[in-house]
Design a protein around this motif. Sequence first.
Motif, PDB file in Angstrom:
ATOM      1  N   ASP A  50       0.814  -1.229   0.000  1.00 37.73           N
ATOM      2  CA  ASP A  50       0.000   0.000   0.000  1.00 37.73           C
ATOM      3  C   ASP A  50       0.846   1.278   0.000  1.00 37.73           C
ATOM      4  O   ASP A  50       0.318   2.375  -0.046  1.00 37.73           O
ATOM      5  CB  ASP A  50      -1.002  -0.002   1.179  1.00 37.73           C
ATOM      6  CG  ASP A  50      -0.347  -0.387   2.488  1.00 37.73           C
ATOM      7  OD1 ASP A  50       0.894  -0.300   2.577  1.00 37.73           O
ATOM      8  OD2 ASP A  50      -1.075  -0.782   3.418  1.00 37.73           O
ATOM      9  N   LYS A  51       2.171   1.126   0.025  1.00 35.84           N
ATOM     10  CA  LYS A  51       3.036   2.314  -0.045  1.00 35.84           C
ATOM     11  C   LYS A  51       3.521   2.558  -1.475  1.00 35.84           C
ATOM     12  O   LYS A  51       4.383   3.400  -1.719  1.00 35.84           O
ATOM     13  CB  LYS A  51       4.242   2.137   0.884  1.00 35.84           C
ATOM     14  CG  LYS A  51       3.862   1.966   2.351  1.00 35.84           C
ATOM     15  CD  LYS A  51       5.123   1.898   3.213  1.00 35.84           C
ATOM     16  CE  LYS A  51       4.775   1.630   4.665  1.00 35.84           C
ATOM     17  NZ  LYS A  51       4.653   0.173   4.958  1.00 35.84           N
ATOM     18  N   GLY A  52       2.985   1.786  -2.413  1.00 32.63           N
ATOM     19  CA  GLY A  52       3.393   1.968  -3.808  1.00 32.63           C
ATOM     20  C   GLY A  52       4.609   1.150  -4.198  1.00 32.63           C
ATOM     21  O   GLY A  52       5.000   1.122  -5.358  1.00 32.63           O
TER      22      GLY A  52
END
Length: 239
Positions: free
Chosen positions: A99-101
């Motif tokens: 979810d942090k890319g």
Amino acid sequence: STETLGAENKTISVKKDNKGYITIFDGKSLNGWRGYGKNHVPARWTVEDGALKFSKGEGEGGDIIFAHKFKNFILEMEWKVSKGANSGIFYLAQEVKNDKGGMEPIYISAPECQVLDNENHPDAKLGAELGIRQSSSLYDMIPAKPQNAKPYGEWNKVKIMCYKGTVVHYQNDQAVVEYHLWTPQWDELLQKSKFSKEKWPLAYELLSNCGGENHEGFIGLQDHGDDVWYRNITVKVLD
């Protein structure tokens, strides 16, 4: 003969022999390969004397994958390691974003056939059960028996058969590991490993259904920071 494989938004041209084996690394180019989560091959993977080499040192590293998903197959290759080296062969891998890319590590979705200098790497002696981190073991889960790896600097032959959930690792022409994906046995193996539901819920979720809904995934090779060579990488697709 030549065959084309669909790979993301393009096709890859590969050679196919009369036994149905396609060559996914021909000893000359990295055609069809790219970094895990990347659209290029990291600089530390090069072609050297007909082998695909990972070099320790400076520059961009990371695991690499062949950009076509395989479902039922026989994967064959040879590998050799430098003294004390560690690497691995992944199959049925998915590319999983966090979810942090960034990317989750490849091994949380893919079983790993261990590549190791058993004599000189401490991992050979680690794990809940002796041998589960030695070469051609199912990493951290099933030891390769008999353990018949050749010492560092020598080529080892590996074959991985994956057919409708049955997986067999062969090392130097001997079957050394067999297990069955998507079964209570597979669940039990995961629960006893570092990928258990309690220790690593995301890894457990991905591995317990490894290959995703189509039961297919990428073949990958691991950057574990050590010099390692792979050659004669072929795949036979099983219907």
